[in-house]
Design an enzyme around this catalytic site. Structure first.
Site, PDB file in Angstrom:
ATOM      1  N   HIS A 190       0.825  -1.209   0.000  1.00  0.00           N
ATOM      2  CA  HIS A 190       0.000   0.000   0.000  1.00  0.00           C
ATOM      3  C   HIS A 190       0.860   1.260   0.000  1.00  0.00           C
ATOM      4  O   HIS A 190       0.455   2.294  -0.514  1.00  0.00           O
ATOM      5  CB  HIS A 190      -0.949  -0.006   1.216  1.00  0.00           C
ATOM      6  CG  HIS A 190      -0.295   0.391   2.492  1.00  0.00           C
ATOM      7  ND1 HIS A 190       0.269  -0.517   3.346  1.00  0.00           N
ATOM      8  CD2 HIS A 190      -0.067   1.615   3.054  1.00  0.00           C
ATOM      9  CE1 HIS A 190       0.791   0.120   4.373  1.00  0.00           C
ATOM     10  NE2 HIS A 190       0.605   1.406   4.227  1.00  0.00           N
ATOM     11  N   ARG A 297      -8.143  -3.463 -11.987  1.00  0.00           N
ATOM     12  CA  ARG A 297      -8.126  -4.620 -11.106  1.00  0.00           C
ATOM     13  C   ARG A 297      -9.158  -4.401  -9.992  1.00  0.00           C
ATOM     14  O   ARG A 297      -9.008  -3.496  -9.182  1.00  0.00           O
ATOM     15  CB  ARG A 297      -6.736  -4.815 -10.503  1.00  0.00           C
ATOM     16  CG  ARG A 297      -5.624  -4.959 -11.527  1.00  0.00           C
ATOM     17  CD  ARG A 297      -4.291  -5.138 -10.812  1.00  0.00           C
ATOM     18  NE  ARG A 297      -3.169  -5.281 -11.725  1.00  0.00           N
ATOM     19  CZ  ARG A 297      -2.360  -4.281 -12.084  1.00  0.00           C
ATOM     20  NH1 ARG A 297      -2.570  -3.060 -11.597  1.00  0.00           N
ATOM     21  NH2 ARG A 297      -1.366  -4.496 -12.905  1.00  0.00           N
ATOM     22  N   ARG A 333     -11.729  -5.801 -15.244  1.00  0.00           N
ATOM     23  CA  ARG A 333     -11.497  -7.242 -15.130  1.00  0.00           C
ATOM     24  C   ARG A 333     -12.326  -7.790 -13.973  1.00  0.00           C
ATOM     25  O   ARG A 333     -12.276  -7.258 -12.864  1.00  0.00           O
ATOM     26  CB  ARG A 333     -10.016  -7.524 -14.884  1.00  0.00           C
ATOM     27  CG  ARG A 333      -9.689  -9.021 -14.798  1.00  0.00           C
ATOM     28  CD  ARG A 333      -8.198  -9.262 -14.627  1.00  0.00           C
ATOM     29  NE  ARG A 333      -7.719  -8.834 -13.318  1.00  0.00           N
ATOM     30  CZ  ARG A 333      -6.437  -8.839 -12.960  1.00  0.00           C
ATOM     31  NH1 ARG A 333      -5.514  -9.222 -13.826  1.00  0.00           N
ATOM     32  NH2 ARG A 333      -6.076  -8.453 -11.758  1.00  0.00           N
ATOM     33  N   GLU A 432      -3.880 -15.661 -20.738  1.00  0.00           N
ATOM     34  CA  GLU A 432      -2.800 -15.823 -19.769  1.00  0.00           C
ATOM     35  C   GLU A 432      -2.521 -17.285 -19.451  1.00  0.00           C
ATOM     36  O   GLU A 432      -1.696 -17.598 -18.593  1.00  0.00           O
ATOM     37  CB  GLU A 432      -3.136 -15.061 -18.482  1.00  0.00           C
ATOM     38  CG  GLU A 432      -4.498 -15.369 -17.920  1.00  0.00           C
ATOM     39  CD  GLU A 432      -4.897 -14.437 -16.778  1.00  0.00           C
ATOM     40  OE1 GLU A 432      -4.010 -13.891 -16.123  1.00  0.00           O
ATOM     41  OE2 GLU A 432      -6.117 -14.283 -16.555  1.00  0.00           O
ATOM     42  N   ASN A 455       2.222 -11.815 -17.250  1.00  0.00           N
ATOM     43  CA  ASN A 455       2.719 -12.281 -15.952  1.00  0.00           C
ATOM     44  C   ASN A 455       2.410 -13.761 -15.749  1.00  0.00           C
ATOM     45  O   ASN A 455       3.288 -14.571 -15.451  1.00  0.00           O
ATOM     46  CB  ASN A 455       2.106 -11.461 -14.809  1.00  0.00           C
ATOM     47  CG  ASN A 455       2.426  -9.980 -14.919  1.00  0.00           C
ATOM     48  OD1 ASN A 455       3.029  -9.536 -15.877  1.00  0.00           O
ATOM     49  ND2 ASN A 455       2.015  -9.221 -13.931  1.00  0.00           N
ATOM     50  N   ASP A 456       1.136 -14.111 -15.903  1.00  0.00           N
ATOM     51  CA  ASP A 456       0.756 -15.512 -15.725  1.00  0.00           C
ATOM     52  C   ASP A 456       1.093 -16.356 -16.945  1.00  0.00           C
ATOM     53  O   ASP A 456       1.411 -17.542 -16.810  1.00  0.00           O
ATOM     54  CB  ASP A 456      -0.742 -15.624 -15.413  1.00  0.00           C
ATOM     55  CG  ASP A 456      -1.034 -15.485 -13.928  1.00  0.00           C
ATOM     56  OD1 ASP A 456      -0.101 -15.697 -13.132  1.00  0.00           O
ATOM     57  OD2 ASP A 456      -2.174 -15.153 -13.570  1.00  0.00           O
ATOM     58  N   ARG A 466       6.442 -17.377 -10.062  1.00  0.00           N
ATOM     59  CA  ARG A 466       7.139 -16.108 -10.266  1.00  0.00           C
ATOM     60  C   ARG A 466       7.434 -15.362  -8.976  1.00  0.00           C
ATOM     61  O   ARG A 466       8.174 -14.377  -8.997  1.00  0.00           O
ATOM     62  CB  ARG A 466       6.367 -15.206 -11.234  1.00  0.00           C
ATOM     63  CG  ARG A 466       4.926 -14.914 -10.881  1.00  0.00           C
ATOM     64  CD  ARG A 466       4.225 -14.249 -12.069  1.00  0.00           C
ATOM     65  NE  ARG A 466       2.789 -14.195 -11.925  1.00  0.00           N
ATOM     66  CZ  ARG A 466       2.109 -13.147 -11.489  1.00  0.00           C
ATOM     67  NH1 ARG A 466       2.759 -12.064 -11.138  1.00  0.00           N
ATOM     68  NH2 ARG A 466       0.805 -13.174 -11.408  1.00  0.00           N
ATOM     69  N   CYS A 503      -1.743  -6.367 -21.104  1.00  0.00           N
ATOM     70  CA  CYS A 503      -1.834  -5.661 -19.833  1.00  0.00           C
ATOM     71  C   CYS A 503      -0.834  -6.188 -18.809  1.00  0.00           C
ATOM     72  O   CYS A 503      -0.815  -5.725 -17.666  1.00  0.00           O
ATOM     73  CB  CYS A 503      -3.248  -5.740 -19.268  1.00  0.00           C
ATOM     74  SG  CYS A 503      -3.845  -7.426 -19.029  1.00  0.00           S
TER      75      CYS A 503
END
Length: 587
Positions: A190, A297, A333, A432, A455-456, A466, A503
């Protein structure tokens, strides 16, 4: 003295330290008499009530000054204080074991914290910190400790702390807090989110910095390279003044392109969108020339709570997003997490391998009511702007059809209730999973757009975790398999006339901009900091040249060969993008 950490908000700031006091708690299992149990419960409930009042007071004080991101984090912490699981279990522990409120709360927090530790997702693991901040506030009130108010600062300072709670960061004003450094944290903590929101230089994860500084001491914070200098010698001070000047000049030059299109020299147009987690980030996106949101997100709505958000809560956020972006698109998403990780009321058993388990679209299709609540809110908000829906973790056509069937049910319900929504709303999917990439030609028949989640895709294709440091070296965006999958997805999408975006983090790295352009990518959805750098690169080359570069990259047999080719090419062609600020240690 030099320290290194993680730069989470770019920029260089030079100033004086304000060392935020770190409170430690010596909590032991103190027994209470049977006759004192009710009194101990009352003392705990009073600490909860006082904690709420403090946060509400902070919220009221900053409401007219803070952005949405700050307010949302305060609201999330208020929800934790209202959560019956946290409160009731602590009360029950006091009564059952005849132990102090402090020890009982600690045991309950430890139990919840263990659930966070089991999560495979780095972002979720770090939400444990938010729970700790709430626990610390309650402990402060149980022990009778005071709270530092950063809103009362009278001079410009760089805040140095072991960690910063959302209440701390929410009270920061850019006019007084010009930067901050923390010992813990990461790019998804955060504190990093708040640094971006406040647009002040920040470095987190700086081990040992708290004990190395005193209030009033000179400090240099390099948020670009993640470096902190304590009481710098004159040569270093002068070097960083020069580096700061070069960086500010570079930023001003980039901002001149804000309103220019992302178009190549031979007129190939691409769209630059941004990834966000908080509505408050929209302002920064627009200021950097973003043309919409390519990935919103929605997981934050579900975090720091034990019950799902209501339809009204969803709707308020999505409506605000739609209205702020106006004619620009916003891709929302749907929920992309596992139910056992954050919503305790869902009956989801513990999984040995949650990354491959009941998560994302699979979770939504298992818990239709949860899914329909979110879809209803998105559709209702689509009446106020250009919203799009995107399903995560689609593995094949059956899942896409099943998700769309639920969406159709929700649309029919809204029509019957005469509730307006965008009847032509676009529905796309994230690519992904390797199975989705390989069958992208089939999926393109029924999806309105693709967005590649690298990423995935990299994680699943190369079979690595990862966030596991033991195999992190295998996380290779330029692995030949990854490039071939990306090329296939783009080709499949274009063959069916649909747009293909990206993305994942790969899209945010300017080093890969030309390669992705050459592969035919239509949309980049990036971190807001990367928007102008990527635009600069795109406007500096022809599409024909980018295609040649991409074809050359596809000929290499290993990631290391491709990496060498791309890195050398980009640093040679765009030295101002990759080496624009120089080294602060140089004269």
């Amino acid at each position: 003295m030099e320290f290194r950490g993680i730069g989470v908000s770019s920029g260089i700031v030079i100033g004086k330290v304000f060392r935020l006091e770190k409170i430690t708690y010596d909590i032991k299992p103190n027994w209470v008499r049977d006759t004192e149990v009710d009194e101990e419960v009352a003392r705990f409930l009073k600490a909860i009530h006082t904690s709420k009042e403090q946060l509400l007071s902070i919220r009221k004080k900053i409401e007219s000054l803070a952005d949405t991101a700050q307010l949302q984090i305060i609201d999330a912490h208020l929800l934790i204080l209202d959560d019956q699981m946290l409160v009731n279990e602590t009360v029950e522990y006091i009564k059952r074991h005849r132990l102090s409120a402090e020890w009982s709360l600690k045991r309950v927090l430890d139990k919840i914290g263990e659930q966070f530790d089991k999560m495979g997702d780095a972002y979720l693991k770090e939400r444990k910190d938010d729970l700790s901040h709430i626990g610390n506030r309650i402990f402060n009130n149980l022990f009778g400790y005071g709270h530092t108010n950063l809103a009362d600062l009278k001079e410009d300072v760089i805040v140095v702390a072991h960690d910063l709670s959302p209440a701390d960061t929410a009270q920061m004003r850019k006019e007084r807090v010009i930067g901050f450094v923390t010992e813990i944290g990461s790019k998804t903590s955060h504190t990093a989110i708040m640094a971006h929101s406040l647009e002040i230089p920040a470095v987190v994860g700086v081990t040992g910095i708290y004990d190395a500084v005193t209030t009033g001491e000179s400090l240099i914070v390099d948020g670009i390279d993640g470096i902190v200098h304590v009481s710098p010698p004159q040569p270093t001070f002068i070097a960083y003044l020069n580096k700061q000047r070069r960086y500010k000049y570079y930023e001003r030059e980039l901002l001149k392109m804000k309103d220019l299109p992302a178009i190549t020299t031979d007129q190939k147009k691409v769209t630059l969108l941004a990834n966000i987690e908080f509505i408050g980030e929209v302002k920064s996106v627009l200021e950097r020339g973003g043309e919409g949101i390519g990935l919103y997100r929605t997981e934050f709505l579900y975090m720091n709570r034990f019950y799902p958000p209501t339809e009204a809560e969803h709707f308020r956020v999505y409506k605000s997003l739609a209205e702020q972006l106006s004619s620009y698109p916003s891709i929302i998403r749907t929920l992309d997490l596992g139910g056992d990780k954050f919503i305790s009321q869902l009956d989801v058993y513990e999984e040995l391998n949650p990354v491959l388990g009941l998560r994302a679209i699979r979770l939504c299709l298992e818990h239709i009511d949860l899914f329909k609540t979110q879809l209803r809110a998105i559709l209702k908000a689509s009446h106020y702007g250009k919203l799009k829906i995107m399903y995560p973790m689609i593995s094949g056509l059956d899942e896409l059809r099943e998700a769309n069937a639920v969406l159709k049910e929700v649309m029919d319900e809204l029509r019957k209730a005469n509730i307006p929504f965008d009847e032509e709303i676009e529905v796309g999917i994230m690519i992904e999973i390797p199975s989705a990439a390989i069958t992208s030609d089939i999926l393109a028949e029924e999806a309105d757009f693709f967005s590649i989640g690298t990423n995935d895709l990299i994680q699943y294709s190369i079979a690595i975790d990862r966030v596991n440091k033991n195999v992190s070296y295998l996380y290779e965006p330029l692995h030949p398999a990854i490039l071939r999958l990306i090329a296939r997805v783009i080709e499949s999408g274009h063959a069916k006339g649909i747009l293909v975006g990206m993305c994942g983090e790969m899209a945010s790295d300017p080093k890969y901009t030309l390669l992705l352009l050459g592969l035919g990518l239509d949309q980049y959805s990036t971190n807001s900091d990367a928007l102008l750098k990527i635009k600069k690169i795109i406007r500096s080359v022809s599409y024909a040249e980018a295609r040649e570069i991409a074809q050359q990259a596809l000929t290499y047999c290993s990631a290391s060969e491709t990496e060498k080719f791309i890195t050398n090419l980009m640093e040679e062609r765009f030295p101002d993008v990759f080496c624009y600020f120089g080294d602060g240690d140089e004269d």
